[in-house]
Each structure stands twice: as structure tokens, then as C-alpha cells.
Design a protein around this motif. Structure first.
Motif, short mmCIF file in Angstrom:
data_model
loop_
_atom_site.label_atom_id
_atom_site.label_comp_id
_atom_site.label_asym_id
_atom_site.label_seq_id
_atom_site.Cartn_x
_atom_site.Cartn_y
_atom_site.Cartn_z
N GLU A 139 0.82 -1.31 0.03
CA GLU A 139 0.03 0.14 0.08
C GLU A 139 0.81 1.20 0.08
N ALA A 140 2.01 1.42 0.76
CA ALA A 140 3.00 2.46 0.65
C ALA A 140 3.49 2.48 -0.94
N ILE A 141 3.82 1.48 -1.34
CA ILE A 141 4.37 1.59 -2.68
C ILE A 141 3.24 2.20 -3.65
N LYS A 142 2.08 1.64 -3.45
CA LYS A 142 0.89 2.25 -4.33
C LYS A 142 0.65 3.94 -4.21
N ALA A 143 0.88 4.26 -2.87
CA ALA A 143 0.77 5.53 -2.46
C ALA A 143 1.91 6.35 -2.74
N GLY A 144 3.24 5.79 -3.07
CA GLY A 144 4.21 6.60 -3.56
C GLY A 144 4.93 7.16 -2.59
N TYR A 145 5.04 6.67 -1.43
CA TYR A 145 5.99 6.94 -0.24
C TYR A 145 7.40 6.56 -0.64
N LYS A 146 8.35 7.47 -0.35
CA LYS A 146 9.78 7.07 -0.73
C LYS A 146 10.40 6.99 0.75
N VAL A 147 9.81 7.24 1.59
CA VAL A 147 10.50 7.04 2.98
C VAL A 147 9.43 6.40 3.84
N LEU A 148 9.89 5.38 4.52
CA LEU A 148 8.95 4.52 5.52
C LEU A 148 9.58 3.87 6.39
N VAL A 149 8.99 4.14 7.73
CA VAL A 149 9.36 3.63 8.88
C VAL A 149 8.62 2.32 9.27
N ILE A 150 9.11 1.37 9.75
CA ILE A 150 8.41 0.31 10.28
C ILE A 150 8.72 0.01 11.73
N ASP A 151 7.59 0.18 12.49
CA ASP A 151 8.00 0.33 14.20
C ASP A 151 7.03 -0.79 14.58
N SER A 152 7.27 -1.97 14.69
CA SER A 152 8.71 -2.50 14.66
C SER A 152 8.41 -3.90 13.91
N LEU A 153 9.83 -4.35 13.77
CA LEU A 153 9.81 -5.86 12.98
C LEU A 153 9.61 -6.91 13.93
N SER A 154 9.52 -6.64 15.19
CA SER A 154 9.59 -7.75 16.02
C SER A 154 8.44 -8.56 16.17
N HIS A 155 7.20 -8.03 16.12
CA HIS A 155 5.98 -8.62 15.93
C HIS A 155 5.73 -9.83 14.87
N ALA A 156 6.31 -9.51 13.49
CA ALA A 156 6.39 -10.51 12.67
C ALA A 156 7.20 -11.84 12.79
N TRP A 157 8.40 -11.58 13.52
CA TRP A 157 9.12 -12.62 14.22
C TRP A 157 8.36 -13.34 15.23
N ARG A 158 7.41 -12.91 16.06
CA ARG A 158 6.68 -13.44 17.05
C ARG A 158 5.71 -14.41 16.39
N GLU A 159 5.12 -13.92 15.27
CA GLU A 159 3.92 -14.81 14.60
C GLU A 159 4.64 -16.06 14.18
N LEU A 160 5.74 -15.92 13.58
CA LEU A 160 6.53 -16.94 13.03
C LEU A 160 6.86 -18.07 13.99
N THR A 161 7.51 -17.67 15.18
CA THR A 161 7.83 -18.42 16.37
C THR A 161 6.54 -18.96 17.01
N ASP A 162 5.37 -18.22 17.27
CA ASP A 162 4.21 -18.85 17.70
C ASP A 162 3.88 -20.05 16.76
N GLU A 163 3.88 -19.98 15.49
CA GLU A 163 3.37 -20.75 14.37
C GLU A 163 4.34 -21.99 14.60
N VAL A 164 5.47 -22.05 14.75
CA VAL A 164 6.77 -23.10 14.93
C VAL A 164 6.20 -23.95 16.15
N ASP A 165 5.80 -23.10 17.17
CA ASP A 165 5.51 -23.89 18.26
C ASP A 165 4.31 -24.54 18.30
N ARG A 166 3.15 -23.84 17.63
CA ARG A 166 1.99 -24.66 17.39
C ARG A 166 2.35 -25.96 16.59
N ILE A 167 2.90 -26.04 15.61
CA ILE A 167 3.12 -27.02 14.63
C ILE A 167 4.01 -27.96 15.41
N ALA A 168 5.09 -27.68 16.19
CA ALA A 168 5.78 -28.57 17.15
C ALA A 168 4.93 -29.33 18.09
#
Length: 353
Positions: free
Chosen positions: A82-111
Motif C-alpha cells: 500500500e505504501a508503494i501504491k501511495a508513492g511513499y519514498k521514506v518508510l518507517v516500520i515500528d517494529s519488525l519484532s511482531h512479525a518474528w513472534r508470529e513465526l515463532t508462535d506458528e513453529v510452536d503450534r506445529i511442533a
């Protein structure tokens, strides 16, 4: 392809800030983004996963925001598109850690739902999501400043008057192993808002301590990034989410493993070739003779291979497993290299117009 004289091209910034809570990650990222955006004469945007924490500073800094309710990898990638479509050339992502938690939680569920309870096999299924996430960041056609929470612990420090005082210090970032290789600039913030540059591909700030980096530091970075040769702007396609490709393969009873003969010749040969390549990966040793994979991990890999059907879908599952193991081997090899080793070049995906 012929050799040619190397030249530095204009680049898009890939910067990551990490530190414990209260170290000033959000404000630092906003100020740096403002410095870059004001110099470019453009607005900037924020993807906020921290319960609208960035918006608390909107009375001092002007920016547009996307407050993510769901914090899955797919939602991050959708927001970046959506940021690309809107034409933003500067983007802050605050934060990346939640994405990692989703993946570790999924690993735990599968395990937990597996017989072995081992997390090695689930990571082979989940790791493609992390790769898509990193690719989306690297291929964003603009500057990105991202924050990451870090694991913390309390230590006893000493004040100027000699009295002991507890201090909160940050440890490693809460993100995937090897995430530091994906960024041009990596900065660790402490409770006094001092930033230590732990990685710097600009060559200007390596190992420096910067007191409360802000707009001026953003401008200095932009001046360096924009001083190279202009390169053509590649066509930017929306980053793919993992909904279609990264779902774990359905569990099917292994009636005809790839290790048995009664299958079509071409499929059998292709499967055997991939299995042989996986064998080379998991039995690799370091220069000192130490194996990169444990015996348990080797056993888990063999179990996965034995459970895969001998058909085209099975070939795809084998290729996914090989890709995962190869990426894991690269990370483990890099971890054994001297700490002074720094990647020689910025990924081509970070080149800018």
C-alpha cells in the motif's frame, strides 16, 4: 558476463535500530525519517505495530501512519505494498519484532501437534514466510528505517557519584537469526539514547557512538546515499504475501516415499537428485571438522524426506526443504566467520534511482 569498472550507485537506505524499551527507537526512527524526507521534499509514512506509539509524536512530527491491527507477515507485506501504491519514498516500520513472534508462535503450534515435538521440522515449513518478509523490505522502492525490540536484562552499573544503580541493557534483536546481514546500517540504542553503530556500509560511522541521532543524522545519511551514479528505476511489483505459497504442506500418509522405486523415471531421478543434494548440505562440516547440523537435525530431515510423496507436489516440498536447509547452512557458516567479516556489497535490490 564481462567485468567492468566498479562504481558506487545511488542507494535506498536500509537501516535498523534495536534496543530495550525506553531507549528511544520510535522517536529516533521518526526524526531520521523526517531529515531524509524533508531533504527530498516528500512526506513519509509509518507502519505502526506498537499500539499507536508513533502517533504520540504526531504533534511534533508530521507523517502518515498505518496502524496494523493484525501483525502477521502477510499484513506487514500488504501495508508495504500500500505504501508503494501511495508513492511513499521514506518508510518507517515500528517494529519488525511482531512479525518474528508470529513465526515463532506458528513453529510452536506445529511442533506441539507433532509426535516428536521438535521445532526443526516446523521451521522448514515456516521459514519461507520470513524470506518473503525480508525480500519485501529489500525490494521496497524507497528508504526504510525499521526498529526491533531487543531482549533485555538488568545489570548493576555505577553512577558518577560512585553509587550503584540498576541499568537495563539490550541483548540481541527480537528478529530472525542473521537479520543484521540484510541492513546497510545497524544501530544499537541504550537507555541514555546513545546509538552505537554496529554495522555501516557507508564506511562513515562504523563503531561510532552518536548522542540522540535525529534529523541531522538522517540528512547526513541521505547526502551519502544520493551521491552515487544514477541507475535506471526497475519496475516495482507488489511483494507477494504468503497466503498462497507458504502454508504448511498437508499431512498425507507416506505410501510411496521417494526412497522407493515404483515411480516415473523422470520424477524419481529428480527426487533422488534433490535428496542427494540435501544429504550434502546436512553432512557439511566446518574447516575445523565440526558438523554444522546435529544428529537430531539430520534425523528430522530424513523423516521429512521419508514422509514426502513421490509426485510433482513432493518434488516441490523437497525443493522447499533443500532451500531452507541451504539458507540455514549459510547462516551457520557466516556465524563461524570472524566478527570483522562484513558483506562486501549492498544487495542489488537496495539500489535506487
Amino acid at each position: 558476463m564481462a567485468f567492468k569498472k566498479a562504481e558506487r550507485t545511488q542507494l535506498y537506505l536500509r537501516c535498523a535500530l534495536f534496543g530495550p524499551s525506553g531507549s528511544g527507537k520510535t522517536m529516533t526512527a521518526l526524526l531520521m525519517a523526517k531529515g531524509i524526507a524533508d531533504t527530498m521534499g516528500v512526506p513519509f509514512a509509518v507502519i505502526d505495530t506498537e499500539a499507536r506509539s508513533a502517533s504520540k509524536y504526531s504533534d511534533r512530527i508530521s507523517f502518515d501512519v498505518n496502524d496494523l491491527g493484525k501483525k502477521t507477515v502477510d499484513d506487514y507485506i500488504t501495508a508495504m505494498n500500500e505504501a508503494i501504491k501511495a508513492g511513499y519514498k521514506v518508510l518507517v516500520i515500528d517494529s519488525l519484532s511482531h512479525a518474528w513472534r508470529e513465526l515463532t508462535d506458528e513453529v510452536d503450534r506445529i511442533a506441539q501437534n507433532s509426535a516428536s515435538k521438535n521445532t526443526f521440522s516446523p521451521w522448514a515449513k515456516v521459514n519461507p514466510k520470513q524470506k518473503q518478509f525480508i525480500d519485501a523490505i529489500l525490494n521496497f522502492p524507497g528508504h526504510i528505517i525499521a526498529t526491533m525490540r531487543s531482549n533485555t536484562e538488568w545489570v548493576i552499573g555505577e553512577r558518577k557519584d560512585g553509587k550503584s544503580v540498576p541499568e537495563k541493557v539490550g541483548l540481541k534483536p527480537e528478529q530472525g537469526k542473521g537479520i543484521e546481514f540484510e541492513f546497510d546500517l545497524l544501530m544499537e540504542l541504550d537507555q541514555k539514547h546513545q546509538a552505537t553503530v554496529t554495522k555501516d556500509r557507508t564506511g562513515k560511522f562504523q563503531d561510532e557512538s552518536i548522542d540522540k541521532p535525529g534529523e541531522a543524522f538522517g540528512v547526513a545519511l541521505y547526502d551519502w546515499l544520493s551521491s552515487g551514479t544514477v541507475v535506471p528505476v526497475p519496475e516495482t511489483k507488489p511483494a507477494k504475501t504468503g497466503k498462497a505459497k507458504t502454508e504448511p504442506p498437508k499431512a498425507v500418509p507416506a505410501k510411496t516415499p521417494l526412497t522407493e522405486p515404483p515411480i516415473a523415471g523422470s520424477v524419481k531421478e529428480k527426487g533422488k537428485k534433490i535428496v542427494d543434494e540435501i544429504g550434502v548440505i546436512i553432512t557439511a562440516n566446518s574447516e575445523s571438522g565440526n558438523p554444522y547440523f546435529t544428529e537430531m537435525e539430520k534425523g528430522e530431515s530424513r523423516k521429512i524426506i521419508e514422509s514426502i510423496h513421490s509426485d510433482e507436489a513432493g518434488i516441490k516440498d523437497l525443493e522447499d526443504l533443500k532451500t531452507f536447509l541451504n539458507d540455514e547452512l549459510s547462516k551457520r557458516k557466516a556465524a563461524n566467520e570472524p566478527k570483522t567479516a562484513i558483506p562486501a556489497s549492498v544487495p542489488a535490490a537496495t539500489q535506487a534511482a
